[in-house]
Design a protein around this motif. Structure first.
Motif, mmCIF file in Angstrom:
data_model
loop_
_atom_site.group_PDB
_atom_site.id
_atom_site.type_symbol
_atom_site.label_atom_id
_atom_site.label_comp_id
_atom_site.label_asym_id
_atom_site.label_seq_id
_atom_site.Cartn_x
_atom_site.Cartn_y
_atom_site.Cartn_z
ATOM 1 N N MET A 1 -5.791 40.188 13.275
ATOM 2 C CA MET A 1 -5.943 38.893 13.917
ATOM 3 C C MET A 1 -4.567 38.276 14.179
ATOM 4 S SD MET A 1 -7.879 35.423 12.529
ATOM 5 C CE MET A 1 -9.533 36.062 12.778
ATOM 6 N N SER A 2 -4.377 37.743 15.373
ATOM 7 C CA SER A 2 -3.133 37.064 15.712
ATOM 8 C C SER A 2 -3.215 35.598 15.279
ATOM 9 C CB SER A 2 -2.899 37.124 17.217
ATOM 10 O OG SER A 2 -3.904 36.368 17.906
ATOM 11 N N LEU A 3 -2.069 34.911 15.314
ATOM 12 C CA LEU A 3 -2.068 33.496 14.982
ATOM 13 C C LEU A 3 -2.960 32.719 15.941
ATOM 14 C CD1 LEU A 3 -1.136 30.983 13.508
ATOM 15 C CD2 LEU A 3 1.003 31.059 14.835
ATOM 16 N N GLN A 4 -2.876 33.014 17.220
ATOM 17 C CA GLN A 4 -3.714 32.298 18.187
ATOM 18 C C GLN A 4 -5.198 32.537 17.930
ATOM 19 O OE1 GLN A 4 -2.932 29.987 20.246
ATOM 20 N NE2 GLN A 4 -0.705 30.118 19.990
ATOM 21 N N SER A 5 -5.557 33.752 17.540
ATOM 22 C CA SER A 5 -6.957 34.042 17.211
ATOM 23 C C SER A 5 -7.395 33.266 15.977
ATOM 24 C CB SER A 5 -7.151 35.537 16.986
ATOM 25 O OG SER A 5 -6.883 36.263 18.168
ATOM 26 N N PHE A 6 -6.489 33.141 15.022
ATOM 27 C CA PHE A 6 -6.779 32.375 13.812
ATOM 28 C C PHE A 6 -7.031 30.906 14.159
ATOM 29 C CE2 PHE A 6 -4.962 29.885 10.171
ATOM 30 C CZ PHE A 6 -5.993 30.135 9.275
ATOM 31 N N ILE A 7 -6.177 30.319 14.978
ATOM 32 C CA ILE A 7 -6.367 28.931 15.396
ATOM 33 C C ILE A 7 -7.685 28.783 16.147
ATOM 34 C CG2 ILE A 7 -5.438 27.024 16.766
ATOM 35 C CD1 ILE A 7 -3.776 27.705 14.282
ATOM 36 N N HIS A 8 -7.979 29.741 17.003
ATOM 37 C CA HIS A 8 -9.239 29.697 17.768
ATOM 38 C C HIS A 8 -10.435 29.730 16.823
ATOM 39 C CE1 HIS A 8 -11.949 30.241 21.156
ATOM 40 N NE2 HIS A 8 -12.484 31.277 20.533
ATOM 41 N N SER A 9 -10.360 30.536 15.768
ATOM 42 C CA SER A 9 -11.470 30.607 14.814
ATOM 43 C C SER A 9 -11.664 29.273 14.099
ATOM 44 C CB SER A 9 -11.241 31.734 13.807
ATOM 45 O OG SER A 9 -10.198 31.422 12.892
ATOM 46 N N LEU A 10 -10.578 28.594 13.773
ATOM 47 C CA LEU A 10 -10.685 27.271 13.173
ATOM 48 C C LEU A 10 -11.358 26.291 14.133
ATOM 49 C CD1 LEU A 10 -7.113 26.913 11.594
ATOM 50 C CD2 LEU A 10 -9.250 27.119 10.310
ATOM 51 N N GLN A 11 -11.002 26.377 15.387
ATOM 52 C CA GLN A 11 -11.531 25.447 16.382
ATOM 53 C C GLN A 11 -13.029 25.619 16.620
ATOM 54 O OE1 GLN A 11 -8.831 26.595 19.490
ATOM 55 N NE2 GLN A 11 -7.445 24.856 19.128
ATOM 56 N N GLN A 12 -13.592 26.745 16.216
ATOM 57 C CA GLN A 12 -15.015 26.995 16.450
ATOM 58 C C GLN A 12 -15.917 26.357 15.396
ATOM 59 O OE1 GLN A 12 -15.615 28.424 19.500
ATOM 60 N NE2 GLN A 12 -13.393 28.173 19.404
ATOM 61 N N TYR A 13 -15.340 25.971 14.262
ATOM 62 C CA TYR A 13 -16.184 25.502 13.159
ATOM 63 C C TYR A 13 -16.789 24.136 13.464
ATOM 64 C CZ TYR A 13 -17.849 24.138 8.578
ATOM 65 O OH TYR A 13 -18.649 23.722 7.533
ATOM 66 N N LYS A 14 -18.060 23.996 13.098
ATOM 67 C CA LYS A 14 -18.757 22.725 13.240
ATOM 68 C C LYS A 14 -19.683 22.570 12.040
ATOM 69 C CE LYS A 14 -20.850 19.944 16.892
ATOM 70 N NZ LYS A 14 -21.385 19.963 18.265
ATOM 71 N N GLY A 15 -19.587 21.442 11.347
ATOM 72 C CA GLY A 15 -20.413 21.220 10.166
ATOM 73 C C GLY A 15 -20.917 19.794 10.095
ATOM 74 N N THR A 16 -21.913 19.572 9.256
ATOM 75 C CA THR A 16 -22.497 18.251 9.068
ATOM 76 C C THR A 16 -21.609 17.423 8.148
ATOM 77 O OG1 THR A 16 -24.722 19.172 9.304
ATOM 78 C CG2 THR A 16 -24.543 16.991 8.299
ATOM 79 N N SER A 17 -21.311 16.197 8.553
ATOM 80 C CA SER A 17 -20.423 15.307 7.788
ATOM 81 C C SER A 17 -19.076 15.980 7.532
ATOM 82 C CB SER A 17 -21.080 14.884 6.470
ATOM 83 O OG SER A 17 -22.245 14.134 6.707
ATOM 84 N N VAL A 18 -18.610 16.689 8.545
ATOM 85 C CA VAL A 18 -17.310 17.374 8.489
ATOM 86 C C VAL A 18 -16.580 17.099 9.799
ATOM 87 C CG1 VAL A 18 -16.117 19.588 8.377
ATOM 88 C CG2 VAL A 18 -18.141 19.207 6.964
ATOM 89 N N PHE A 19 -15.324 16.683 9.690
ATOM 90 C CA PHE A 19 -14.481 16.514 10.868
ATOM 91 C C PHE A 19 -13.544 17.702 10.959
ATOM 92 C CE2 PHE A 19 -10.807 15.066 13.265
ATOM 93 C CZ PHE A 19 -11.392 14.388 14.323
ATOM 94 N N ASN A 20 -13.534 18.361 12.120
ATOM 95 C CA ASN A 20 -12.653 19.501 12.379
ATOM 96 C C ASN A 20 -11.425 18.989 13.141
ATOM 97 O OD1 ASN A 20 -11.327 21.752 13.438
ATOM 98 N ND2 ASN A 20 -13.206 22.906 13.726
ATOM 99 N N PRO A 21 -10.264 18.898 12.487
ATOM 100 C CA PRO A 21 -9.093 18.291 13.142
ATOM 101 C C PRO A 21 -8.669 18.987 14.431
ATOM 102 C CG PRO A 21 -8.713 18.560 10.783
ATOM 103 C CD PRO A 21 -9.965 19.313 11.114
ATOM 104 N N TRP A 22 -8.967 20.285 14.538
ATOM 105 C CA TRP A 22 -8.490 21.074 15.678
ATOM 106 C C TRP A 22 -9.540 21.205 16.783
ATOM 107 C CZ3 TRP A 22 -8.674 23.026 10.572
ATOM 108 C CH2 TRP A 22 -7.515 22.756 9.842
#
Length: 233
Positions: A1-22
């Motif tokens: 996994m590249s750094l950009q892929s890692f950032i992209h994976s973070l950006q995909q997360y969505k949860g209840t009562s959770v704020f995703n900064p990215w």
């Protein structure tokens, strides 16, 4: 996994009562729709400076509303990136000036210093202070959270303890980050939940007291001992 892929994976997360900064934009709290992109870029630049060479990784529990929620960088608050902190500067973190993403007129802000200079987080100050006091070059350490997102209660300006399922979800991002780091990186866990989660997934780490709630002195001593021991190896 590249750094950009890692950032992209973070950006995909969505949860209840959770704020995703990215990923997430809160019009009440953020300066504008560009806020997630600013935070993403700041995380990219923070990691780019460190991934190939950092010898230490410190992992805490979760992002907080006074820190990573608005910077995109774990255990790092806005005043550091805006050069409004008494000890830590943006040059230590990014090598350049950082950007604010919190709205100065946010209805949840409770003080003029927050409105004028951005958010400030005591735990971030303790951890970064320990880094500087131990004589480490800032680029020699990476800060992270087991659950890298911001779990909150009803108000966005609150923190809550991540649920066990969230910690299990979060460990995958720590494992992905480790795959990008040098293989001999040494890991410390800040707080019992971080230590237990890492160890339960066979990730060896040095457990340290969390600096909050009266633990600052012990944390500083443990951090100094840990870094000094690694210098002797």
């Amino acid at each position: 996994m590249s750094l950009q892929s890692f950032i992209h994976s973070l950006q995909q997360y969505k949860g209840t009562s959770v704020f995703n900064p990215w990923r997430d934009y809160d019009k009440q709290c953020d300066i504008g729709p560009e806020a997630p992109a600013i935070r993403s870029q700041q995380l990219v630049q923070y990691l780019q400076r460190r991934l190939a060479s950092a010898r230490f990784l410190c992992v805490a529990e979760a992002a907080g509303y006074q820190g990573c929620r608005f910077t995109g960088i774990a255990i790092t608050c806005e005043r550091m990136l805006l050069n409004a902190h008494r000890q830590i500067t943006s040059a230590m973190i990014l090598g350049r000036n950082g950007q604010r993403t919190s709205r100065p007129d946010c209805v949840y802000m409770t003080s003029n210093p927050q409105r004028r200079s951005g958010m400030n987080e005591p735990t971030d100050t303790y951890v970064w202070g320990a880094i500087i006091d131990s004589g480490l070059v800032p680029d020699d350490i990476i800060l992270w959270n087991i659950f890298p997102f911001h779990p909150h209660k009803e108000s966005p300006f609150t923190n809550r303890t991540p649920a066990e399922r969230e910690l299990v979800q979060g460990i995958a991002y720590t494992q992905a980050l480790l795959a990008l780091c040098r293989p001999d990186i040494t890991i410390a866990a800040i707080g019992r939940k971080a230590a237990d989660t890492l160890q339960s997934h066979q990730i060896p780490c040095q457990a340290m007291r969390h600096p909050a709630n009266g633990g600052a002195g012990l944390f500083r001593r443990q951090f100094a001992q840990w870094t000094a021991q690694q210098a002797d190896v």
